[in-house]
Design a protein around this motif. Structure first.
Motif, PDB file in Angstrom:
ATOM      1  N   VAL A  49       0.946  -1.528  -0.376  1.00 52.21           N
ATOM      2  CA  VAL A  49       0.086   0.305   0.433  1.00 52.21           C
ATOM      3  C   VAL A  49       0.986   1.111  -0.717  1.00 52.21           C
ATOM      4  CG1 VAL A  49      -1.994  -1.363   1.723  1.00 52.21           C
ATOM      5  CG2 VAL A  49      -0.274   0.242   2.804  1.00 52.21           C
ATOM      6  N   ALA A  50       1.326   1.379   0.500  1.00 48.14           N
ATOM      7  CA  ALA A  50       2.734   2.536   0.281  1.00 48.14           C
ATOM      8  C   ALA A  50       4.107   2.845  -0.790  1.00 48.14           C
ATOM      9  CB  ALA A  50       3.639   2.360   1.598  1.00 48.14           C
ATOM     10  N   GLU A  51       3.572   4.350  -1.094  1.00 50.65           N
ATOM     11  CA  GLU A  51       4.430   3.899  -2.149  1.00 50.65           C
ATOM     12  C   GLU A  51       5.487   5.999  -2.195  1.00 50.65           C
ATOM     13  OE1 GLU A  51       6.454   4.772  -5.882  1.00 50.65           O
ATOM     14  OE2 GLU A  51       6.087   3.261  -4.980  1.00 50.65           O
ATOM     15  N   ALA A  52       6.477   5.648  -1.496  1.00 49.88           N
ATOM     16  CA  ALA A  52       6.813   7.299  -1.534  1.00 49.88           C
ATOM     17  C   ALA A  52       6.882   7.581  -0.047  1.00 49.88           C
ATOM     18  CB  ALA A  52       6.462   8.211  -2.592  1.00 49.88           C
ATOM     19  N   TRP A  53       6.372   6.672   0.612  1.00 52.83           N
ATOM     20  CA  TRP A  53       6.472   6.773   2.257  1.00 52.83           C
ATOM     21  C   TRP A  53       7.590   7.176   2.895  1.00 52.83           C
ATOM     22  CZ3 TRP A  53       1.696   3.804   3.845  1.00 52.83           C
ATOM     23  CH2 TRP A  53       0.103   4.293   3.813  1.00 52.83           C
ATOM     24  N   THR A  54       7.016   8.369   3.515  1.00 50.79           N
ATOM     25  CA  THR A  54       8.519   7.902   5.104  1.00 50.79           C
ATOM     26  C   THR A  54       8.068   7.769   6.179  1.00 50.79           C
ATOM     27  OG1 THR A  54       7.445  10.195   5.584  1.00 50.79           O
ATOM     28  CG2 THR A  54       9.250  10.438   3.822  1.00 50.79           C
ATOM     29  N   LEU A  55       8.742   7.826   6.925  1.00 51.11           N
ATOM     30  CA  LEU A  55       7.842   7.045   8.125  1.00 51.11           C
ATOM     31  C   LEU A  55       7.181   7.845   9.098  1.00 51.11           C
ATOM     32  CD1 LEU A  55       8.624   5.404  10.864  1.00 51.11           C
ATOM     33  CD2 LEU A  55       9.599   7.065  12.192  1.00 51.11           C
ATOM     34  N   GLU A  56       7.289   9.269   8.363  1.00 57.27           N
ATOM     35  CA  GLU A  56       6.090  10.176   9.565  1.00 57.27           C
ATOM     36  C   GLU A  56       4.470   9.931   8.584  1.00 57.27           C
ATOM     37  OE1 GLU A  56       9.362  11.054  11.434  1.00 57.27           O
ATOM     38  OE2 GLU A  56       9.302  10.903   8.902  1.00 57.27           O
ATOM     39  N   ALA A  57       4.697   9.781   7.047  1.00 58.86           N
ATOM     40  CA  ALA A  57       3.877   9.425   6.066  1.00 58.86           C
ATOM     41  C   ALA A  57       3.062   8.330   7.095  1.00 58.86           C
ATOM     42  CB  ALA A  57       4.196   9.444   5.110  1.00 58.86           C
ATOM     43  N   SER A  58       4.113   7.231   7.488  1.00 61.59           N
ATOM     44  CA  SER A  58       3.116   5.758   7.435  1.00 61.59           C
ATOM     45  C   SER A  58       3.145   5.754   9.105  1.00 61.59           C
ATOM     46  CB  SER A  58       5.030   4.840   7.972  1.00 61.59           C
ATOM     47  OG  SER A  58       3.820   3.799   7.770  1.00 61.59           O
ATOM     48  N   LEU A  59       3.295   6.698   9.743  1.00 68.61           N
ATOM     49  CA  LEU A  59       2.458   7.097  11.290  1.00 68.61           C
ATOM     50  C   LEU A  59       1.594   7.662  10.995  1.00 68.61           C
ATOM     51  CD1 LEU A  59       5.258   7.509  13.214  1.00 68.61           C
ATOM     52  CD2 LEU A  59       4.516   5.479  13.249  1.00 68.61           C
ATOM     53  N   THR A  60       1.314   8.062  10.030  1.00 69.53           N
ATOM     54  CA  THR A  60      -0.009   9.446   9.546  1.00 69.53           C
ATOM     55  C   THR A  60      -0.651   8.396   9.392  1.00 69.53           C
ATOM     56  OG1 THR A  60       1.235  11.371   9.248  1.00 69.53           O
ATOM     57  CG2 THR A  60      -0.873  10.806   8.624  1.00 69.53           C
ATOM     58  N   ASN A  61      -1.088   7.223   8.737  1.00 72.68           N
ATOM     59  CA  ASN A  61      -2.226   6.442   8.170  1.00 72.68           C
ATOM     60  C   ASN A  61      -1.802   5.489   8.892  1.00 72.68           C
ATOM     61  OD1 ASN A  61      -2.777   7.380   5.114  1.00 72.68           O
ATOM     62  ND2 ASN A  61      -0.311   7.867   5.204  1.00 72.68           N
ATOM     63  N   GLY A  62      -1.017   4.905   9.817  1.00 70.48           N
ATOM     64  CA  GLY A  62      -1.522   3.969  11.218  1.00 70.48           C
ATOM     65  C   GLY A  62      -3.079   3.946  10.940  1.00 70.48           C
ATOM     66  N   PRO A  63      -4.414   5.343  11.599  1.00 65.63           N
ATOM     67  CA  PRO A  63      -4.992   4.545  12.233  1.00 65.63           C
ATOM     68  C   PRO A  63      -5.871   3.566  11.405  1.00 65.63           C
ATOM     69  CG  PRO A  63      -4.959   7.376  12.761  1.00 65.63           C
ATOM     70  CD  PRO A  63      -3.500   6.118  11.732  1.00 65.63           C
ATOM     71  N   TRP A  64      -5.983   3.658   9.487  1.00 70.15           N
ATOM     72  CA  TRP A  64      -6.026   2.744   9.356  1.00 70.15           C
ATOM     73  C   TRP A  64      -5.868   1.569   8.637  1.00 70.15           C
ATOM     74  CZ3 TRP A  64      -4.737   1.699   4.566  1.00 70.15           C
ATOM     75  CH2 TRP A  64      -3.857   2.810   3.486  1.00 70.15           C
ATOM     76  N   LEU A  65      -4.382   1.975   8.685  1.00 68.68           N
ATOM     77  CA  LEU A  65      -4.121   0.447   8.181  1.00 68.68           C
ATOM     78  C   LEU A  65      -3.756  -0.377   9.915  1.00 68.68           C
ATOM     79  CD1 LEU A  65      -0.048   2.261   7.694  1.00 68.68           C
ATOM     80  CD2 LEU A  65      -1.946   1.157   5.809  1.00 68.68           C
ATOM     81  N   ALA A  66      -3.535   0.103  10.446  1.00 71.35           N
ATOM     82  CA  ALA A  66      -4.575  -1.312  11.581  1.00 71.35           C
ATOM     83  C   ALA A  66      -5.026  -1.317  12.030  1.00 71.35           C
ATOM     84  CB  ALA A  66      -2.933  -0.634  12.901  1.00 71.35           C
TER      85      ALA A  66
END
Length: 501
Positions: free
Chosen positions: A77-94
């Motif tokens: 699902v991740a494309e050109a994400w930084t860690l902070e982008a990943s953490l921002t998307n955390g609520p729906w990822l989890a």
């Protein structure tokens, strides 16, 4: 885990993780253990089933020192994400998941890892808004059903991303400030109570799954919450596993909040100890490494994720020089996707060569193989794993020496690290029982797995659509804030700065 009574592998090329050598040997497997190791033809046993391994490289099962079972449904699902982008998307990822979703997500990851020669993992398992006994039991059952060893740690925090980083909320447009002001995790007390309930039921877990605790990132946890986690760890004798200085922003934020590094802060709290694992450790300086070494901590080195998210390159050689135990890891499928320890070995080898210095400071193939076996086993507390010797657990991965990755057969260890992929894995054994046999998963039925997973993903997509939309609005602002902090001074650099254009 039921092991077959007796099996003799004859003439295999056997990896010695300690010495970094591979020699022809016979292996006798009895009652889930390696009963004997000897020169070819010296372990004759008339009642033992025999398996010709002369065209196989036999290694200790690979050990994944850090992953996230809840993320396995988010592969790709991740494309050109930084860690902070990943953490921002955390609520729906989890997402908010029921036990069936948790079971399938964990099972999918276990099958993925086993098929690539990995026999054990350290899983930092997350449930929103707090961990539950039912969810934890579902994850543990998935590993047991797959026939894989796991250390399972509830990943917990009492502060959201936006609460934990000074100035981040102020960098948002007003409407988004109001929205994130309503973000809240479950209260720290309720989370601690949930972890206590899981710890109290630990004896109900399968014997191949053990418990740890994972306060996720230091500044995502209040001091009181960290002390409560430490209390649980002390009373229940649990390992502690945390993300430490994964991104540059995390290193900067720690110094702003604590006026010292995250490692120094945790040392002052009394959290560092021999069963403490620091994951990532990209942005640590020599003083931080000295502290980890002084307290006997381990490090989970996670190159695929660090490259994927642009976090930088962890410098492993100074860790090893200090005697720090280092295990190798993949991270979760949302940030490194493939869960391949073979890929992790290759990236660890290549990444070490990005630092200036003599080639003697590079990670050599036998060292990388050791990180992926012995280092990880020690990190997980699996004292009888990660090695092939009498009395060790019969956790093994077999590679086809007739596969193109090993032709010509010039240096099997070098080719394991620099050539091999999962197509060369023929068999995997955990505790003397085959989980992969003749390149097929045999420990669990996978016939309808694809359709069951697809159904779960469809339900998750529908349930998390609003959270995903909101994350899409927040992400550019969070990433821009992190970028604005990139010039804050640090004593080290872990990324290559481009020349002026």
């Amino acid at each position: 885990m039921k092991a077959r009574e007796s099996l003799l592998f004859t003439g295999g090329l056997v990896l010695d993780s300690e010495l970094g050598t591979a020699d022809r040997k016979d292996l006798l497997i009895e009652d889930g253990k390696i009963a004997a190791v000897g020169a070819p033809g010296t372990l004759a046993a008339t009642t033992t089933a025999k398996r010709d391994a002369s065209d196989r490289l036999i290694i200790p099962g690979l050990v994944n020192a850090h992953t996230h079972g809840h993320a396995n449904l988010m592969k790709g699902v991740a494309e050109a994400w930084t860690l902070e982008a990943s953490l921002t998307n955390g609520p729906w990822l989890a997402g908010t998941r029921d036990p069936e979703m948790i079971y399938l997500s964990t099972l999918l990851g276990a099958i993925d890892m086993l098929s690539k020669g990995c026999t054990a993992c350290f899983d930092l398992f997350y449930e929103f808004p707090r961990p539950t006994r039912e969810g934890f039991a579902a994850a543990a059952k998935a590993y047991a059903d797959a026939g894989m060893r796991a250390v399972l740690a509830p990943m917990v925090a009492d502060q959201s991303l936006f609460q934990s980083i000074p100035g981040l909320v102020d960098a948002l447009p007003q409407d988004l400030r109001d929205t994130v002001g309503n973000f809240a995790l479950a209260s720290g007390d309720r989370i601690i109570a949930a972890v206590e309930a899981i710890a109290a039921a630990r004896m109900e877990m399968p014997d191949t799954v053990t418990l740890a605790i994972a306060p996720t990132i230091p500044h995502h946890c209040s001091e009181r919450f960290l002390r409560d986690c430490l209390d649980i760890a002390d009373r229940h004798e649990l390992p502690i596993h945390m993300h430490i200085a994964e991104s540059r922003l995390q290193a900067v934020v720690a110094r702003k909040i604590y006026q010292r590094s995250a490692v120094r802060y945790l040392a002052d709290l009394g959290m560092l100890r021999p069963n403490f694992t620091a994951a990532h450790c990209v942005w640590l300086d020599k003083d931080d490494l000295d502290l980890l070494a002084e307290h006997g901590c381990s490090v989970a080195h996670i190159p695929a994720s660090n490259f994927r998210l642009g976090s930088g390159v962890a410098h492993v050689r100074p860790m090893l020089e200090r005697g720090i135990n280092v295990g190798l890891a993949t991270d979760g499928a949302n940030s490194s996707d493939s869960l391949s320890m073979l890929q992790a070995m290759r990236l660890a080898s290549f990444g070490a060569r990005m630092f200036t210095g003599p080639r003697e400071d590079w990670l050599h193939a036998h060292e990388v193989a050791r990180l992926a076996t012995l280092g990880g086993a020690k990190l997980l507390g699996l004292k009888s794993c990660g090695r092939i010797e009498r009395g060790a657990c019969a956790d093994l991965a077999l590679f086809d020496l007739n596969h193109v990755d090993f032709i010509p057969g010039n240096d099997s260890i070098n080719q394991l690290v620099n050539c091999a992929d999962s197509a060369a894995v023929t068999d995997v054994m955990v505790g003397g029982t085959f989980t992969v046999l003749d390149r097929k998963i045999v420990s669990v039925d996978t016939i309808d797995l694809r359709s069951r997973v697809a159904d779960c993903v469809a339900r998750l997509t529908a349930a998390t659509s609003q959270a995903r939309t909101l994350a899409g609005r927040l992400e550019p602002h969070v990433v821009a804030f992190a970028q604005s902090m990139s010039h804050e001074p640090l004593s080290i650099e872990r990324r290559i700065r481009p020349e002026p254009r």
